[in-house]
Design an enzyme around this catalytic site. Structure first.
Site, PDB file in Angstrom:
ATOM      1  N   SER A 250       0.893  -1.228  -0.029  1.00 54.28           N
ATOM      2  CA  SER A 250       0.063  -0.016  -0.006  1.00 54.28           C
ATOM      3  C   SER A 250       0.806   1.172  -0.001  1.00 54.28           C
ATOM      4  CB  SER A 250      -0.816  -0.072   1.576  1.00 54.28           C
ATOM      5  OG  SER A 250      -1.246   1.217   1.476  1.00 54.28           O
TER       6      SER A 250
ATOM      7  N   TYR B  31      -2.339  -0.590  10.187  1.00 55.73           N
ATOM      8  CA  TYR B  31      -2.386  -0.896   8.631  1.00 55.73           C
ATOM      9  C   TYR B  31      -0.917  -0.466   8.379  1.00 55.73           C
ATOM     10  CZ  TYR B  31      -3.934  -0.911   3.757  1.00 55.73           C
ATOM     11  OH  TYR B  31      -3.883  -1.166   2.512  1.00 55.73           O
TER      12      TYR B  31
HETATM   13  P1  NAP Z   1     -11.079  -6.195  -0.058  1.00 52.54           P
HETATM   14  O1  NAP Z   1     -11.921  -6.095  -1.149  1.00 52.54           O
HETATM   15  O2  NAP Z   1     -11.436  -5.940   1.431  1.00 52.54           O
HETATM   16  O3  NAP Z   1     -10.236  -7.501  -0.478  1.00 52.54           O
HETATM   17  C1  NAP Z   1      -9.304  -8.045   0.659  1.00 52.54           C
HETATM   18  C2  NAP Z   1      -9.778  -9.376   1.098  1.00 52.54           C
HETATM   19  O4  NAP Z   1      -9.124 -10.116   2.001  1.00 52.54           O
HETATM   20  C3  NAP Z   1     -11.282  -9.559   1.545  1.00 52.54           C
HETATM   21  O5  NAP Z   1     -12.003 -10.352   0.956  1.00 52.54           O
HETATM   22  C4  NAP Z   1     -11.254  -9.754   2.919  1.00 52.54           C
HETATM   23  O6  NAP Z   1     -12.353 -10.243   3.616  1.00 52.54           O
HETATM   24  C5  NAP Z   1     -10.050 -10.710   2.837  1.00 52.54           C
HETATM   25  N1  NAP Z   1      -9.630 -11.089   4.114  1.00 52.54           N
HETATM   26  C6  NAP Z   1      -9.493 -10.294   5.414  1.00 52.54           C
HETATM   27  N2  NAP Z   1      -8.950 -11.298   6.193  1.00 52.54           N
HETATM   28  C7  NAP Z   1      -8.706 -12.163   5.660  1.00 52.54           C
HETATM   29  C8  NAP Z   1      -8.015 -13.437   6.384  1.00 52.54           C
HETATM   30  N3  NAP Z   1      -7.805 -13.838   7.461  1.00 52.54           N
HETATM   31  N4  NAP Z   1      -7.727 -14.457   5.272  1.00 52.54           N
HETATM   32  C9  NAP Z   1      -7.850 -14.337   3.833  1.00 52.54           C
HETATM   33  N5  NAP Z   1      -8.513 -13.189   3.459  1.00 52.54           N
HETATM   34  C10 NAP Z   1      -8.914 -12.407   4.131  1.00 52.54           C
HETATM   35  O7  NAP Z   1      -9.885  -4.980  -0.077  1.00 52.54           O
HETATM   36  P2  NAP Z   1      -8.899  -4.478  -1.428  1.00 52.54           P
HETATM   37  O8  NAP Z   1      -9.216  -3.141  -1.533  1.00 52.54           O
HETATM   38  O9  NAP Z   1      -9.423  -5.492  -2.625  1.00 52.54           O
HETATM   39  O10 NAP Z   1      -7.647  -4.775  -0.943  1.00 52.54           O
HETATM   40  C11 NAP Z   1      -6.758  -5.889  -1.486  1.00 52.54           C
HETATM   41  C12 NAP Z   1      -5.329  -5.495  -1.092  1.00 52.54           C
HETATM   42  O11 NAP Z   1      -4.943  -4.199  -1.420  1.00 52.54           O
HETATM   43  C13 NAP Z   1      -5.328  -5.561   0.365  1.00 52.54           C
HETATM   44  O12 NAP Z   1      -4.092  -6.044   0.785  1.00 52.54           O
HETATM   45  C14 NAP Z   1      -5.261  -3.988   0.806  1.00 52.54           C
HETATM   46  O13 NAP Z   1      -4.658  -3.699   1.870  1.00 52.54           O
HETATM   47  C15 NAP Z   1      -4.454  -3.420  -0.436  1.00 52.54           C
HETATM   48  N6  NAP Z   1      -4.694  -1.974  -0.880  1.00 52.54           N
HETATM   49  C16 NAP Z   1      -5.817  -1.783  -1.188  1.00 52.54           C
HETATM   50  C17 NAP Z   1      -6.085  -0.336  -1.476  1.00 52.54           C
HETATM   51  C18 NAP Z   1      -7.249   0.249  -1.979  1.00 52.54           C
HETATM   52  O14 NAP Z   1      -7.451   1.394  -2.067  1.00 52.54           O
HETATM   53  N7  NAP Z   1      -8.561  -0.623  -2.153  1.00 52.54           N
HETATM   54  C19 NAP Z   1      -4.659   0.453  -1.297  1.00 52.54           C
HETATM   55  C20 NAP Z   1      -3.824   0.168  -0.963  1.00 52.54           C
HETATM   56  C21 NAP Z   1      -3.589  -1.180  -0.880  1.00 52.54           C
HETATM   57  P3  NAP Z   1     -13.156  -9.427   4.537  1.00 52.54           P
HETATM   58  O15 NAP Z   1     -13.969  -8.612   3.764  1.00 52.54           O
HETATM   59  O16 NAP Z   1     -13.882 -10.423   5.356  1.00 52.54           O
HETATM   60  O17 NAP Z   1     -12.324  -8.538   5.421  1.00 52.54           O
END
Ligand code: NAP
Length: 287
Positions: free
Chosen positions: A169, A182
């Site tokens: 991130s 985070y």
């Molecule tokens: P997301 O839609 O919430 O996807 C993350 C997934 O990980 C969700 O399905 C979540 O489930 C799951 N998860 C949570 N706890 C878990 C566990 N113990 N074991 C396995 N899976 C688990 O988020 P996203 O925005 O696509 O993010 C994906 C990645 O990109 C993450 O690492 C995030 O930190 C990173 N990121 C995102 C952004 C952004 O702007 N979106 C920016 C920077 C970095 P739950 O919904 O139940 O939590």
């Protein structure tokens, strides 16, 4: 030409309908990999409405993650690809062991691991963050990638190499207030990436971090809604304030992150290891 034809990939946290993991899985499959798509058990419920995911508003209720993963497998198969859906909580050693066994049984190996699962647990002012939230954040954002890497590296060594791609991130690169847990864990992920790159480079295992900035997923929209409530301004104003610092003045798409992952998974990145690749539209990283 398909860049990773015949490779086997595993993506964590892949069920969210508008998530980065889903986009990565679809992209790796389009590049020719067989993809194991995984996520925690249970139901997916958006607690907020976004213009990006109208079909998953609270009015339409929850969908089980198994259903969402099955839908993803179907989408990959419709493209002509191959996929397998597995339940995998990245904080559970037992589930990691079972998922890797099932992957090896079905496909005979594993070449690409994408540690995508993430959690915003503990996203609060630092003094309000509890030890339990900090530990939850540690489990999902840092311990999970460490345990999964340990589980897959022997297979990659036996195959003469592999790719581990950690989704960090801008919180891996700098800090903004209100995301202490985070930010600490995502910084730690960079340390894990560099350690793996240094230690397993001689085995042909390349490890890199992709650092998304503002990506218009549900997780990101939840952060926008929380900040707008805390600051007493509209979500639109929060977005305008946050994106004012982005050179491209907007949030990116999950596919933008998937493109970076596909690059790092493929032959064009054969001499690239230990890096952080920002996919941010150009943002200052804070302190
Ligand atoms: P997301 O839609 O919430 O996807 C993350 C997934 O990980 C969700 O399905 C979540 O489930 C799951 N998860 C949570 N706890 C878990 C566990 N113990 N074991 C396995 N899976 C688990 O988020 P996203 O925005 O696509 O993010 C994906 C990645 O990109 C993450 O690492 C995030 O930190 C990173 N990121 C995102 C952004 C952004 O702007 N979106 C920016 C920077 C970095 P739950 O919904 O139940 O939590």
């Amino acid at each position: 030409m398909k860049q990773i034809l015949g490779k086997i990939a595993l993506v964590t946290g892949a069920s969210a309908p508008n998530g980065i993991g889903r986009a990565i899985a679809l992209r790796l499959a389009a590049e020719g990999a067989a993809v194991v798509v995984t996520d925690v058990a249970g139901s997916f419920t958006t607690e907020f409405t976004t213009e990006f995911t109208p079909e998953f508003t609270p009015e339409t209720g929850a969908a089980s993650r198994a259903e969402l993963l099955a839908d993803l497998v179907e989408s990959i198969e419709v493209q002509g690809g191959t996929a397998l859906a597995l339940t995998l909580d990245v904080t559970s050693e037992n589930e990691i062991e079972a998922a890797i066994s099932a992957t090896l049984e079905r496909f005979g190996g594993l070449d690409i691991l994408v540690n995508n699962a993430g959690s915003l647990a503990g996203s609060d002012s630092f003094l309000a963050t509890t030890a339990a939230e900090w530990q939850l954040s540690f489990g999902v954002n840092l311990l999970g990638p460490m345990m999964l890497s340990q589980a897959v590296i022997p297979t990659m060594q036996a195959r003469g190499g592999g790719r581990i791609i950690n989704i960090g991130s801008t919180g891996s690169l700098g800090a903004e207030p209100g995301f202490g847990a985070y930010t600490a864990m995502k910084h730690g992920l960079v340390g894990l990436t560099k350690t793996l790159a240094a230690e397993f480079g001689p085995d042909g295992i390349l490890c890199n971090t992709v650092c998304p900035g503002y990506i218009a997923t549900d997780m990101h929209m939840a952060a926008n809604e929380r900040l707008s409530a805390e600051q007493g301004v509209s979500v639109a104003e929060t977005k305008a304030r946050r994106y004012a610092n982005v050179a491209l003045r907007n949030a990116g798409l999950p596919e933008d992150v998937a493109n970076a992952v596909a690059y790092l998974a493929g032959p064009q990145a054969n001499y690239v290891t230990g890096i952080n690749l920002p996919v941010t539209g150009g943002v200052p990283y804070g302190i």
